[in-house]
Design a protein around this motif. Structure first.
Motif, PDB file in Angstrom:
ATOM      1  N   ILE A 115       0.864  -1.186   0.000  1.00 18.89           N
ATOM      2  CA  ILE A 115       0.000   0.000   0.000  1.00 18.89           C
ATOM      3  C   ILE A 115       0.895   1.229   0.000  1.00 18.89           C
ATOM      4  O   ILE A 115       1.535   1.561   1.004  1.00 18.89           O
ATOM      5  N   ALA A 116       0.935   1.918  -1.127  1.00 23.83           N
ATOM      6  CA  ALA A 116       1.859   3.045  -1.330  1.00 23.83           C
ATOM      7  C   ALA A 116       1.684   4.138  -0.285  1.00 23.83           C
ATOM      8  O   ALA A 116       2.671   4.734   0.153  1.00 23.83           O
ATOM      9  N   GLU A 117       0.478   4.408   0.152  1.00 26.48           N
ATOM     10  CA  GLU A 117       0.224   5.486   1.110  1.00 26.48           C
ATOM     11  C   GLU A 117       0.855   5.234   2.469  1.00 26.48           C
ATOM     12  O   GLU A 117       1.060   6.160   3.239  1.00 26.48           O
ATOM     13  N   ARG A 118       1.155   3.986   2.781  1.00 28.08           N
ATOM     14  CA  ARG A 118       1.747   3.659   4.087  1.00 28.08           C
ATOM     15  C   ARG A 118       3.265   3.629   4.047  1.00 28.08           C
ATOM     16  O   ARG A 118       3.912   3.616   5.092  1.00 28.08           O
ATOM     17  N   ARG A 119       3.850   3.620   2.879  1.00 25.40           N
ATOM     18  CA  ARG A 119       5.305   3.572   2.747  1.00 25.40           C
ATOM     19  C   ARG A 119       5.950   4.789   3.408  1.00 25.40           C
ATOM     20  O   ARG A 119       5.513   5.912   3.198  1.00 25.40           O
ATOM     21  N   GLY A 120       6.945   4.545   4.242  1.00 22.05           N
ATOM     22  CA  GLY A 120       7.664   5.625   4.905  1.00 22.05           C
ATOM     23  C   GLY A 120       7.018   6.136   6.176  1.00 22.05           C
ATOM     24  O   GLY A 120       7.610   6.940   6.895  1.00 22.05           O
ATOM     25  N   MET A 121       5.817   5.670   6.495  1.00 21.72           N
ATOM     26  CA  MET A 121       5.157   6.108   7.731  1.00 21.72           C
ATOM     27  C   MET A 121       5.956   5.629   8.934  1.00 21.72           C
ATOM     28  O   MET A 121       6.517   4.538   8.929  1.00 21.72           O
ATOM     29  N   VAL A 122       6.009   6.460   9.971  1.00 25.99           N
ATOM     30  CA  VAL A 122       6.749   6.131  11.193  1.00 25.99           C
ATOM     31  C   VAL A 122       5.757   6.030  12.343  1.00 25.99           C
ATOM     32  O   VAL A 122       4.882   6.876  12.507  1.00 25.99           O
ATOM     33  N   GLY A 123       5.904   4.964  13.123  1.00 28.70           N
ATOM     34  CA  GLY A 123       5.026   4.761  14.271  1.00 28.70           C
ATOM     35  C   GLY A 123       5.741   3.973  15.350  1.00 28.70           C
ATOM     36  O   GLY A 123       6.946   3.731  15.279  1.00 28.70           O
ATOM     37  N   ARG A 124       4.957   3.566  16.350  1.00 25.59           N
ATOM     38  CA  ARG A 124       5.519   2.862  17.498  1.00 25.59           C
ATOM     39  C   ARG A 124       4.814   1.522  17.657  1.00 25.59           C
ATOM     40  O   ARG A 124       3.586   1.446  17.572  1.00 25.59           O
ATOM     41  N   VAL A 125       5.587   0.474  17.910  1.00 24.80           N
ATOM     42  CA  VAL A 125       5.030  -0.857  18.129  1.00 24.80           C
ATOM     43  C   VAL A 125       4.253  -0.846  19.444  1.00 24.80           C
ATOM     44  O   VAL A 125       4.789  -0.485  20.488  1.00 24.80           O
ATOM     45  N   THR A 126       2.959  -1.236  19.372  1.00 27.00           N
ATOM     46  CA  THR A 126       2.142  -1.296  20.584  1.00 27.00           C
ATOM     47  C   THR A 126       1.901  -2.721  21.037  1.00 27.00           C
ATOM     48  O   THR A 126       1.612  -2.955  22.201  1.00 27.00           O
ATOM     49  N   ASP A 127       2.032  -3.682  20.108  1.00 26.24           N
ATOM     50  CA  ASP A 127       1.855  -5.089  20.465  1.00 26.24           C
ATOM     51  C   ASP A 127       2.299  -5.953  19.295  1.00 26.24           C
ATOM     52  O   ASP A 127       2.547  -5.442  18.202  1.00 26.24           O
ATOM     53  N   HIS A 128       2.406  -7.222  19.520  1.00 29.83           N
ATOM     54  CA  HIS A 128       2.672  -8.175  18.440  1.00 29.83           C
ATOM     55  C   HIS A 128       1.962  -9.469  18.791  1.00 29.83           C
ATOM     56  O   HIS A 128       1.744  -9.788  19.960  1.00 29.83           O
ATOM     57  N   TYR A 129       1.563 -10.187  17.759  1.00 21.36           N
ATOM     58  CA  TYR A 129       0.751 -11.384  17.934  1.00 21.36           C
ATOM     59  C   TYR A 129       1.368 -12.524  17.144  1.00 21.36           C
ATOM     60  O   TYR A 129       1.874 -12.318  16.051  1.00 21.36           O
ATOM     61  N   GLY A 130       1.301 -13.722  17.681  1.00 24.83           N
ATOM     62  CA  GLY A 130       1.830 -14.890  17.010  1.00 24.83           C
ATOM     63  C   GLY A 130       3.238 -15.188  17.472  1.00 24.83           C
ATOM     64  O   GLY A 130       3.709 -14.680  18.482  1.00 24.83           O
ATOM     65  N   GLN A 131       3.913 -16.028  16.682  1.00 22.66           N
ATOM     66  CA  GLN A 131       5.270 -16.437  17.000  1.00 22.66           C
ATOM     67  C   GLN A 131       6.190 -16.087  15.852  1.00 22.66           C
ATOM     68  O   GLN A 131       5.748 -15.596  14.819  1.00 22.66           O
ATOM     69  N   ASP A 132       7.475 -16.379  16.027  1.00 19.39           N
ATOM     70  CA  ASP A 132       8.475 -16.002  15.039  1.00 19.39           C
ATOM     71  C   ASP A 132       8.099 -16.379  13.605  1.00 19.39           C
ATOM     72  O   ASP A 132       8.272 -15.603  12.693  1.00 19.39           O
ATOM     73  N   GLY A 133       7.592 -17.579  13.386  1.00 16.32           N
ATOM     74  CA  GLY A 133       7.272 -18.035  12.044  1.00 16.32           C
ATOM     75  C   GLY A 133       6.043 -17.384  11.444  1.00 16.32           C
ATOM     76  O   GLY A 133       5.882 -17.335  10.230  1.00 16.32           O
ATOM     77  N   TYR A 134       5.148 -16.881  12.274  1.00 17.81           N
ATOM     78  CA  TYR A 134       3.896 -16.304  11.805  1.00 17.81           C
ATOM     79  C   TYR A 134       3.478 -15.215  12.785  1.00 17.81           C
ATOM     80  O   TYR A 134       2.722 -15.451  13.717  1.00 17.81           O
ATOM     81  N   MET A 135       4.020 -14.025  12.606  1.00 24.36           N
ATOM     82  CA  MET A 135       3.805 -12.928  13.539  1.00 24.36           C
ATOM     83  C   MET A 135       3.285 -11.698  12.797  1.00 24.36           C
ATOM     84  O   MET A 135       3.667 -11.444  11.664  1.00 24.36           O
ATOM     85  N   VAL A 136       2.402 -10.947  13.455  1.00 22.72           N
ATOM     86  CA  VAL A 136       2.003  -9.633  12.959  1.00 22.72           C
ATOM     87  C   VAL A 136       2.323  -8.613  14.050  1.00 22.72           C
ATOM     88  O   VAL A 136       2.355  -8.940  15.233  1.00 22.72           O
ATOM     89  N   VAL A 137       2.558  -7.386  13.622  1.00 22.65           N
ATOM     90  CA  VAL A 137       2.975  -6.321  14.531  1.00 22.65           C
ATOM     91  C   VAL A 137       1.940  -5.207  14.483  1.00 22.65           C
ATOM     92  O   VAL A 137       1.562  -4.745  13.401  1.00 22.65           O
ATOM     93  N   ASP A 138       1.472  -4.771  15.639  1.00 20.07           N
ATOM     94  CA  ASP A 138       0.497  -3.694  15.771  1.00 20.07           C
ATOM     95  C   ASP A 138       1.266  -2.385  15.949  1.00 20.07           C
ATOM     96  O   ASP A 138       2.043  -2.246  16.894  1.00 20.07           O
ATOM     97  N   VAL A 139       1.076  -1.428  15.030  1.00 23.11           N
ATOM     98  CA  VAL A 139       1.824  -0.175  15.043  1.00 23.11           C
ATOM     99  C   VAL A 139       0.850   0.999  15.172  1.00 23.11           C
ATOM    100  O   VAL A 139      -0.143   1.079  14.451  1.00 23.11           O
ATOM    101  N   LEU A 140       1.149   1.912  16.095  1.00 23.21           N
ATOM    102  CA  LEU A 140       0.370   3.125  16.314  1.00 23.21           C
ATOM    103  C   LEU A 140       1.096   4.298  15.667  1.00 23.21           C
ATOM    104  O   LEU A 140       2.295   4.506  15.896  1.00 23.21           O
ATOM    105  N   PHE A 141       0.361   5.068  14.853  1.00 28.37           N
ATOM    106  CA  PHE A 141       0.937   6.216  14.153  1.00 28.37           C
ATOM    107  C   PHE A 141       0.494   7.515  14.805  1.00 28.37           C
ATOM    108  O   PHE A 141      -0.423   7.534  15.619  1.00 28.37           O
ATOM    109  N   SER A 142       1.147   8.612  14.431  1.00 25.78           N
ATOM    110  CA  SER A 142       0.886   9.906  15.068  1.00 25.78           C
ATOM    111  C   SER A 142      -0.548  10.392  14.872  1.00 25.78           C
ATOM    112  O   SER A 142      -1.041  11.187  15.667  1.00 25.78           O
TER     113      SER A 142
END
Length: 72
Positions: A20-47
């Motif tokens: 998604i081009a509109e999200r490229r370069g966006m900076v935020g902070r990790v608020t949580d992560h779900y899953g394990q090393d092989g299958y993980m997603v990261v929850d990011v909060l933006f300004s």
């Protein structure tokens, strides 16, 4: 970003290859992560107070400085 390096509070930037081009370069902070090393997603909060889920490989760590508008 390597899954084992992901910790809550880390400042991250969305990589330039993100589908998604509109999200490229966006900076935020990790608020949580779900899953394990092989299958993980990261929850990011933006300004703008929006939160998005990303695969670890779509993120890169930035300096420890928090983006403007992010408060603990």
């Amino acid at each position: 970003m390597e899954p084992e390096r992901i910790t809550i509070g880390t400042t991250v930037r969305v990589r330039e290859h993100h589908r998604i081009a509109e999200r490229r370069g966006m900076v935020g902070r990790v608020t949580d992560h779900y899953g394990q090393d092989g299958y993980m997603v990261v929850d990011v909060l933006f300004s703008d107070r929006l939160r998005w889920l990303f695969w670890p490989e779509d993120l890169e760590e930035t300096s420890s400085r928090r983006p403007r508008g992010i408060h603990r």
